[in-house]
Design an enzyme around this catalytic site. Structure first.
Site, mmCIF file in Angstrom:
data_model
loop_
_atom_site.group_PDB
_atom_site.id
_atom_site.type_symbol
_atom_site.label_atom_id
_atom_site.label_comp_id
_atom_site.label_asym_id
_atom_site.label_seq_id
_atom_site.Cartn_x
_atom_site.Cartn_y
_atom_site.Cartn_z
ATOM 1 N N GLY A 23 125.808 35.367 -14.041
ATOM 2 C CA GLY A 23 126.285 35.891 -15.318
ATOM 3 C C GLY A 23 126.641 34.786 -16.294
ATOM 4 O O GLY A 23 127.627 34.879 -17.018
ATOM 5 N N THR A 25 124.827 32.174 -19.414
ATOM 6 C CA THR A 25 124.046 32.498 -20.612
ATOM 7 C C THR A 25 122.731 33.173 -20.220
ATOM 8 O O THR A 25 122.330 34.188 -20.800
ATOM 9 C CB THR A 25 123.749 31.213 -21.415
ATOM 10 O OG1 THR A 25 124.983 30.549 -21.646
ATOM 11 C CG2 THR A 25 123.089 31.517 -22.740
ATOM 12 N N ALA A 26 122.071 32.624 -19.177
ATOM 13 C CA ALA A 26 120.765 33.178 -18.786
ATOM 14 C C ALA A 26 120.920 34.607 -18.279
ATOM 15 O O ALA A 26 120.150 35.501 -18.664
ATOM 16 C CB ALA A 26 120.131 32.292 -17.720
ATOM 17 N N GLU A 60 125.349 24.642 -26.237
ATOM 18 C CA GLU A 60 125.948 25.155 -27.466
ATOM 19 C C GLU A 60 125.070 24.985 -28.691
ATOM 20 O O GLU A 60 125.393 25.510 -29.738
ATOM 21 C CB GLU A 60 127.286 24.437 -27.675
ATOM 22 C CG GLU A 60 128.176 24.594 -26.460
ATOM 23 C CD GLU A 60 129.571 24.025 -26.624
ATOM 24 O OE1 GLU A 60 129.676 22.953 -27.231
ATOM 25 O OE2 GLU A 60 130.517 24.674 -26.166
ATOM 26 N N ALA A 61 123.994 24.230 -28.551
ATOM 27 C CA ALA A 61 123.105 24.031 -29.707
ATOM 28 C C ALA A 61 121.794 24.744 -29.448
ATOM 29 O O ALA A 61 121.262 24.699 -28.338
ATOM 30 C CB ALA A 61 122.853 22.539 -29.920
ATOM 31 N N LYS A 89 123.175 25.278 -37.626
ATOM 32 C CA LYS A 89 122.464 24.040 -37.293
ATOM 33 C C LYS A 89 121.162 23.999 -38.093
ATOM 34 O O LYS A 89 120.333 24.911 -37.987
ATOM 35 C CB LYS A 89 122.168 24.022 -35.795
ATOM 36 C CG LYS A 89 121.334 22.828 -35.384
ATOM 37 C CD LYS A 89 121.131 22.783 -33.885
ATOM 38 C CE LYS A 89 120.108 21.727 -33.548
ATOM 39 N NZ LYS A 89 119.707 21.780 -32.140
ATOM 40 N N VAL A 196 127.564 36.016 -3.800
ATOM 41 C CA VAL A 196 126.432 36.298 -2.907
ATOM 42 C C VAL A 196 126.485 35.304 -1.750
ATOM 43 O O VAL A 196 126.518 34.092 -1.962
ATOM 44 C CB VAL A 196 125.087 36.158 -3.666
ATOM 45 C CG1 VAL A 196 123.902 36.302 -2.715
ATOM 46 C CG2 VAL A 196 124.997 37.177 -4.797
ATOM 47 N N THR A 355 116.704 22.743 -25.974
ATOM 48 C CA THR A 355 115.617 23.669 -25.630
ATOM 49 C C THR A 355 115.937 24.645 -24.498
ATOM 50 O O THR A 355 115.181 25.597 -24.289
ATOM 51 C CB THR A 355 114.354 22.871 -25.241
ATOM 52 O OG1 THR A 355 114.736 21.754 -24.437
ATOM 53 C CG2 THR A 355 113.630 22.389 -26.468
ATOM 54 N N ILE A 357 118.260 27.029 -23.807
ATOM 55 C CA ILE A 357 118.491 28.453 -24.102
ATOM 56 C C ILE A 357 117.187 29.063 -24.620
ATOM 57 O O ILE A 357 116.845 30.204 -24.310
ATOM 58 C CB ILE A 357 119.669 28.628 -25.095
ATOM 59 C CG1 ILE A 357 120.964 28.226 -24.373
ATOM 60 C CG2 ILE A 357 119.754 30.055 -25.628
ATOM 61 C CD1 ILE A 357 122.192 28.143 -25.247
HETATM 62 C C1 LIG Z 1 124.977 18.889 -19.878
HETATM 63 C C2 LIG Z 1 124.266 20.095 -20.388
HETATM 64 C C3 LIG Z 1 124.182 20.342 -21.762
HETATM 65 C C4 LIG Z 1 123.473 21.440 -22.239
HETATM 66 N N1 LIG Z 1 123.354 21.632 -23.580
HETATM 67 C C5 LIG Z 1 122.536 22.615 -24.024
HETATM 68 C C6 LIG Z 1 122.313 22.818 -25.409
HETATM 69 O O1 LIG Z 1 122.907 22.160 -26.257
HETATM 70 N N2 LIG Z 1 121.462 23.786 -25.788
HETATM 71 C C7 LIG Z 1 120.810 24.573 -24.876
HETATM 72 O O2 LIG Z 1 119.989 25.401 -25.270
HETATM 73 N N3 LIG Z 1 121.060 24.445 -23.563
HETATM 74 C C8 LIG Z 1 121.885 23.496 -23.120
HETATM 75 N N4 LIG Z 1 122.128 23.369 -21.785
HETATM 76 C C9 LIG Z 1 121.561 24.346 -20.862
HETATM 77 C C10 LIG Z 1 122.401 25.600 -20.858
HETATM 78 O O3 LIG Z 1 123.726 25.288 -20.550
HETATM 79 C C11 LIG Z 1 121.859 26.559 -19.821
HETATM 80 O O4 LIG Z 1 120.477 26.703 -20.006
HETATM 81 C C12 LIG Z 1 122.476 27.892 -19.997
HETATM 82 O O5 LIG Z 1 123.856 27.795 -20.030
HETATM 83 C C13 LIG Z 1 122.067 28.804 -18.885
HETATM 84 O O6 LIG Z 1 122.764 28.511 -17.720
HETATM 85 P P1 LIG Z 1 122.586 29.515 -16.542
HETATM 86 O O7 LIG Z 1 123.063 30.841 -16.972
HETATM 87 O O8 LIG Z 1 121.203 29.380 -16.042
HETATM 88 O O9 LIG Z 1 123.526 28.931 -15.388
HETATM 89 P P2 LIG Z 1 125.143 28.974 -15.191
HETATM 90 O O10 LIG Z 1 125.867 28.902 -16.463
HETATM 91 O O11 LIG Z 1 125.371 27.913 -14.184
HETATM 92 O O12 LIG Z 1 125.392 30.392 -14.559
HETATM 93 C C14 LIG Z 1 125.153 30.653 -13.202
HETATM 94 C C15 LIG Z 1 125.741 31.999 -12.845
HETATM 95 O O13 LIG Z 1 125.408 32.280 -11.502
HETATM 96 C C16 LIG Z 1 126.561 32.712 -10.826
HETATM 97 N N5 LIG Z 1 126.427 32.383 -9.410
HETATM 98 C C17 LIG Z 1 126.040 31.213 -8.849
HETATM 99 N N6 LIG Z 1 126.081 31.306 -7.515
HETATM 100 C C18 LIG Z 1 126.504 32.568 -7.237
HETATM 101 C C19 LIG Z 1 126.753 33.268 -6.040
HETATM 102 N N7 LIG Z 1 126.616 32.708 -4.845
HETATM 103 N N8 LIG Z 1 127.174 34.548 -6.122
HETATM 104 C C20 LIG Z 1 127.346 35.145 -7.325
HETATM 105 N N9 LIG Z 1 127.129 34.536 -8.487
HETATM 106 C C21 LIG Z 1 126.705 33.250 -8.439
HETATM 107 C C22 LIG Z 1 127.702 31.985 -11.500
HETATM 108 O O14 LIG Z 1 128.922 32.629 -11.262
HETATM 109 C C23 LIG Z 1 127.259 32.075 -12.943
HETATM 110 O O15 LIG Z 1 127.640 33.311 -13.456
HETATM 111 C C24 LIG Z 1 122.869 22.315 -21.308
HETATM 112 C C25 LIG Z 1 123.012 22.101 -19.942
HETATM 113 C C26 LIG Z 1 123.701 21.004 -19.468
HETATM 114 C C27 LIG Z 1 123.825 20.793 -17.988
#
Ligand SMILES: Cc1cc2nc3c(=O)[nH]c(=O)nc-3n(C[C@H](O)[C@H](O)[C@H](O)COP(=O)(O)OP(=O)(O)OC[C@H]3O[C@@H](n4cnc5c(N)ncnc54)[C@H](O)[C@@H]3O)c2cc1C
Length: 517
Positions: A23, A25-26, A60-61, A89, A196, A355, A357
């Site tokens: 849960g 951003t993705a 955030e960008a 932006k 999980v 890129t 998001i």
């Molecule tokens: C340093 C950094 C800077 C970034 N800056 C940018 C930016 O400026 N612009 C941009 O577009 N993108 C940026 N990103 C990428 C962006 O942060 C991610 O693409 C975006 O937040 C999506 O993350 P996510 O949802 O895939 O993963 P996460 O935010 O890690 O979410 C994972 C989810 O899975 C859940 N989960 C994991 N394991 C379990 C489990 N066992 N059981 C139940 N739930 C579980 C967690 O609770 C969480 O809800 C950046 C990333 C990094 C690392």
């Protein structure tokens, strides 16, 4: 004989249950998009997320295509801006990338207007070759507005032949996920809090059958969307999709992130400052500024990165620096069996051009386009994987350009970058541009000719020639057209209010309690 209903049933076996694991951003982008697109189809959409594990909390960008995502969801822009403490932006300012004490802007939006069927930049290259002194910046509304700290959305009354201003957002990633969660839940998405601990595969074909939570609950589904972050709980840990490691081109593998107090004026651009072992981002929001240092662990320790970052903030740090580890690259199969990975579970490219998001967004769009039946046609899966690979690679070429087109060799990190081998596609684009200014960018590419031009020009790649057609207008005619365009840009930007004024008038967010930041 089969009845019409039975015949349809035999041909068309639709899946019914979708489980999104994660849960962040993705996860909430996927949930919101599925809920909206599949509304009325009788689908059950569930999200499971773990409060204990939390989210990555950065990101955030964004880039302009996010507007399409919000439009598809029929999200009201003002409501979204207020809910996420967002700012505008228009560009990224690159500081010290070309050489120390040098700055350039990579704006959204085009430069000038194409003339005689060819890109504007050829005419500007001619202008410079003939001793002209107008900067290419003067022909891009986003660059000029960013530098002036001004903003207004495209106006219907704007009669200029120049391309309209293009913009994206800086927003609080946690608030964005919360906003999308409210949206998705209002459309019937069910949320389960829990961790999980086991993924059950079907014995006959290795497809995912269900996931088990720490408290014993079992969640079964037909389609699983892995949004579990870097570890790829389903796609990697359960299905072993494999990972392509791209550190030979993009060596940074760590980030240190910290928010600080907001500055007096909120700049409508992201700043990326090249540092001794990587680069630092600065993303101004309404309530605070996001900062981070992306670096290569071979050349800088975590402690050094944290202390350097803290000395380079605009305002007081609002938390302790938070370390993040990653490996540039992507899953070998982003869709495997009945599991599609999105976000960090699918791969990661450093946020130099914001890129990630977008890759979530385009992954969702592709998933919807190739949405499976209960039979999971392998040709659709192969197509999804091929298109995703192409998209990731294309972003990689563009990122590598930033590290290669630089004079910097002042630290071991930058000397290491000098030795990085350009991928062949980048090599070819670079050679074409350097020899005769041509930019042949495939139509599906995310970064268009104007982005490649901005970075080539900004980072000191000077073409030997320009397009012969650019020689057709007389010198006087060319000067007349260029003056007209740059004066149109100036007039347009002067008419904009200051960025902060615009936000105050239209999108001011409520104050945030300090601890919620
Ligand atoms: C340093 C950094 C800077 C970034 N800056 C940018 C930016 O400026 N612009 C941009 O577009 N993108 C940026 N990103 C990428 C962006 O942060 C991610 O693409 C975006 O937040 C999506 O993350 P996510 O949802 O895939 O993963 P996460 O935010 O890690 O979410 C994972 C989810 O899975 C859940 N989960 C994991 N394991 C379990 C489990 N066992 N059981 C139940 N739930 C579980 C967690 O609770 C969480 O809800 C950046 C990333 C990094 C690392």
């Amino acid at each position: 004989m089969f009845s019409a209903r039975e015949r349809k049933g035999r041909m068309q076996q639709n899946l019914k249950k979708i489980l999104i694991v994660g849960g962040g951003t993705a996860g909430w982008m996927a949930a919101a998009a599925c809920a909206k697109t599949l509304a009325g189809g009788g689908y059950e959409i569930d999200v499971v997320e773990s409060d204990e594990i939390g989210t990555v909390g950065v990101g955030e960008a964004t880039i302009p295509p996010i507007m399409e995502f919000n439009r598809t969801l029929q999200i009201d822009e003002a409501e979204f801006m207020r809910a996420t403490q967002a700012s505008v932006k228009l560009a990224i300012e690159f500081v010290d990338w070309t050489r120390l004490n040098h700055t350039y802007i990579h704006p959204f939006g085009q430069y000038g207007v194409p003339m005689q069927g060819i890109y504007f930049h050829h005419f500007w290259l001619r202008h410079r070759a003939e001793g002209g002194t107008m900067s290419h910046d003067e022909f891009n509304s986003c660059t000029m507005a960013a530098r002036a700290g001004r903003f207004a959305p495209p106006m219907a009354t704007d009669r200029s032949p120049l391309p309209p201003i293009a913009y994206a957002y800086h927003f609080d990633a946690g608030l964005y996920a919360a906003f999308l969660r409210r949206y998705a839940e209002a459309l019937g998405v069910r949320r389960h809090e829990g961790k999980v601990v086991h993924v059950q595969l079907r014995a006959d074909d290795g497809f995912i059958e269900s996931v088990k939570l720490a408290d014993g609950r079992v969640l079964a589904a037909d389609l699983f969307v892995d949004c579990s972050g870097f570890r790829g709980l389903l796609i990697e840990e359960a299905l072993h999709a494999g990972y392509e490691d791209w550190r030979e081109w993009l060596p940074c593998d760590r980030a240190m992130a910290v928010p600080c107090e907001r500055v007096a004026a909120t700049t409508p651009f992201t700043r990326s400052t090249a540092r001794e072992a990587g680069w630092q981002w600065r993303i101004p929001l309404q309530h605070r500024t996001g900062n981070g240092y992306v670096y290569c662990s071979e050349f800088l320790s975590d402690d050094e990165a944290a202390s350097l970052l803290l000395t380079r903030l605009d305002g007081k740090a609002l938390a302790s620096p938070r370390p993040l580890r990653f490996i540039a690259g992507k899953r070998k199969e982003i869709w495997k069996k009945n599991c599609v990975a999105l976000g960090l579970a699918s791969g990661f490219l450093e946020p130099l051009e914001s890129t990630s998001i977008h890759l979530v967004q385009s992954g969702i769009a592709r998933m919807m386009h190739l949405f499976p039946s209960a039979k999971f046609d392998q040709s659709a899966i192969d197509k999804y994987n091929a298109l995703s690979k192409r998209e990731y690679e294309e972003v990689r070429y563009f990122l590598v350009l930033h590290y290669k087109a630089t004079e910097r060799d002042d630290t071991p990190f930058w000397r290491h970058c000098q030795a990085i081998k350009k991928p062949p596609v980048l090599n070819e684009r670079w050679d074409m541009y350097a020899s005769h200014g041509q930019l042949v960018v495939p139509p599906l590419d995310l970064f268009k000719d104007s982005s490649w031009f901005a970075v080539f020009e900004g980072q000191g790649v000077r073409p030997e020639r320009y397009h012969p057609i650019a020689d057709i207008p007389s010198k006087e005619e060319l000067a007349r057209r260029l003056n007209l365009m740059s004066s149109d840009v100036r007039k347009r930007v002067q008419a904009y209010p200051m960025h902060d004024e615009y936000i105050r008038a239209h999108w001011a967010a409520p104050p945030m309690p300090q601890k919620a930041m």
